[in-house]
Design a protein around this motif. Structure first.
Motif, PDB file in Angstrom:
ATOM      1  N   LYS A 191      -5.541  11.232  -1.823  1.00  0.00           N
ATOM      2  CA  LYS A 191      -5.001   9.878  -1.876  1.00  0.00           C
ATOM      3  C   LYS A 191      -4.160   9.734  -3.135  1.00  0.00           C
ATOM      4  O   LYS A 191      -4.358  10.442  -4.117  1.00  0.00           O
ATOM      5  CB  LYS A 191      -6.120   8.830  -1.907  1.00  0.00           C
ATOM      6  CG  LYS A 191      -6.930   8.693  -0.636  1.00  0.00           C
ATOM      7  CD  LYS A 191      -7.960   7.585  -0.774  1.00  0.00           C
ATOM      8  CE  LYS A 191      -8.777   7.395   0.482  1.00  0.00           C
ATOM      9  NZ  LYS A 191      -9.754   6.280   0.339  1.00  0.00           N
TER      10      LYS A 191
ATOM     11  N   SER B 205      -3.738   4.650  -1.290  1.00  0.00           N
ATOM     12  CA  SER B 205      -3.044   4.992  -0.053  1.00  0.00           C
ATOM     13  C   SER B 205      -4.056   5.403   1.016  1.00  0.00           C
ATOM     14  O   SER B 205      -5.236   5.648   0.708  1.00  0.00           O
ATOM     15  CB  SER B 205      -2.088   6.163  -0.304  1.00  0.00           C
ATOM     16  OG  SER B 205      -2.828   7.374  -0.482  1.00  0.00           O
TER      17      SER B 205
ATOM     18  N   THR C 184       0.839  -1.198   0.000  1.00  0.00           N
ATOM     19  CA  THR C 184       0.000   0.000   0.000  1.00  0.00           C
ATOM     20  C   THR C 184       0.873   1.247   0.000  1.00  0.00           C
ATOM     21  O   THR C 184       1.769   1.369   0.841  1.00  0.00           O
ATOM     22  CB  THR C 184      -0.917   0.021   1.232  1.00  0.00           C
ATOM     23  OG1 THR C 184      -1.736  -1.143   1.223  1.00  0.00           O
ATOM     24  CG2 THR C 184      -1.804   1.259   1.237  1.00  0.00           C
ATOM     25  N   PRO C 185       0.658   2.178  -0.924  1.00  0.00           N
ATOM     26  CA  PRO C 185       1.497   3.383  -0.943  1.00  0.00           C
ATOM     27  C   PRO C 185       1.190   4.286   0.248  1.00  0.00           C
ATOM     28  O   PRO C 185       0.089   4.232   0.811  1.00  0.00           O
ATOM     29  CB  PRO C 185       1.109   4.060  -2.267  1.00  0.00           C
ATOM     30  CG  PRO C 185      -0.284   3.576  -2.539  1.00  0.00           C
ATOM     31  CD  PRO C 185      -0.341   2.168  -2.009  1.00  0.00           C
TER      32      PRO C 185
ATOM     33  N   SER D 139      -1.294   3.354  -6.380  1.00  0.00           N
ATOM     34  CA  SER D 139      -0.132   2.699  -6.969  1.00  0.00           C
ATOM     35  C   SER D 139      -0.469   2.201  -8.367  1.00  0.00           C
ATOM     36  O   SER D 139      -1.638   2.112  -8.761  1.00  0.00           O
ATOM     37  CB  SER D 139       0.317   1.524  -6.102  1.00  0.00           C
ATOM     38  OG  SER D 139      -0.607   0.450  -6.195  1.00  0.00           O
TER      39      SER D 139
END
Length: 245
Positions: free
Chosen positions: A176, A185, A109-110, A179
């Motif tokens: 947000k 994110s 998860t970024p 990716s």
């Protein structure tokens, strides 16, 4: 009698083919550089009917070209970079040029994008435009939602949005980034308080001993103002009418 001993004739056809077939097509995935967080990847495309299609690299397998198409399934449970090469060979044994594919499997998860401007939250201003900018991961799309909806691509590790509002109020925003594997994110939040109303005029005491000019805040009771004035002159005291004793 000799003629009777001869075998019957048989026809024989020799097809000489030295032309290599074309490289196989790739219709799935859509891009030769493919990002995803899935555990299974389907590799499919078109080929020459009757040919044999071979995949090598991270998977070694082969199969017939059926109705002009082929299909392979690849399963991976760990993140990584997986390279594949595909060729087809016709009935004469001629092999095509290779078609290549890279699968970037990424399940991480970024992080949330950072907000550098405005530098405070909540942010107060009387302007009609607000610039929201900060840092992000280059190549990732950044989405603004809430009181305004916009999307931009993160370039050189930065993003920027401009929001326009003509009415006073409190505007809440979330940001947000997503990716290349399609994972969002956590959200970064920001509140903008737009206020174009002028404050009340300051109260000036007529008492010659009180030189301070203090503004009555909006909604502030007189008693609260009296306590603030008394704090300036703790030895003299202040009655509820605002006069020093």
């Amino acid at each position: 009698a000799r003629d009777e001993q001869l075998s019957s004739a048989r026809d024989f056809t020799w097809t000489r083919d030295s032309v290599a077939p074309a490289a196989v097509g790739l219709s799935a995935p859509a891009n030769r550089l493919h990002y995803s967080a899935e555990t299974t990847l389907t590799i499919a495309g078109d080929c020459e009917p009757g040919a044999s299609v071979e995949i090598s690299g991270e998977l070694s397998a082969s199969g017939p070209c059926t109705d002009g198409s082929y299909n392979f399934q690849v399963t991976r449970e760990t993140d990584g970079i997986f390279d594949f090469s595909l060729k087809q060979s016709d009935a004469a044994g001629n092999a095509s040029e290779a078609s290549t594919l890279r699968w970037m499997r990424d399940t991480s998860t970024p992080p949330a994008p950072t907000i550098a401007q405005p530098s405070v939250n909540p942010y107060y201003s009387n302007g009609s435009a607000l610039t929201i900018s900060g840092t992000c991961i280059s190549g990732y799309p950044v989405t603004l939602s809430g009181a305004d909806s916009q999307t931009t691509s993160c370039t050189a590790f930065t993003y920027s949005f401009t929001v326009n509002k003509v009415a006073d109020g409190t505007y809440a925003f979330t940001l947000k980034q997503r990716s290349l594997s399609g994972l969002d994110s956590p959200a970064a939040s920001l509140s903008w308080v737009r206020d174009t109303s002028a404050p009340m005029a300051p109260l000036v005491s007529a008492n010659p001993h009180l030189s301070e000019i203090i503004a009555l805040e909006p909604g502030e009771p007189v008693r609260a103002l009296a306590r603030r004035l008394a704090a300036l002159h703790p030895t003299r005291g202040l009655d509820l009418h605002g006069s020093l004793r």
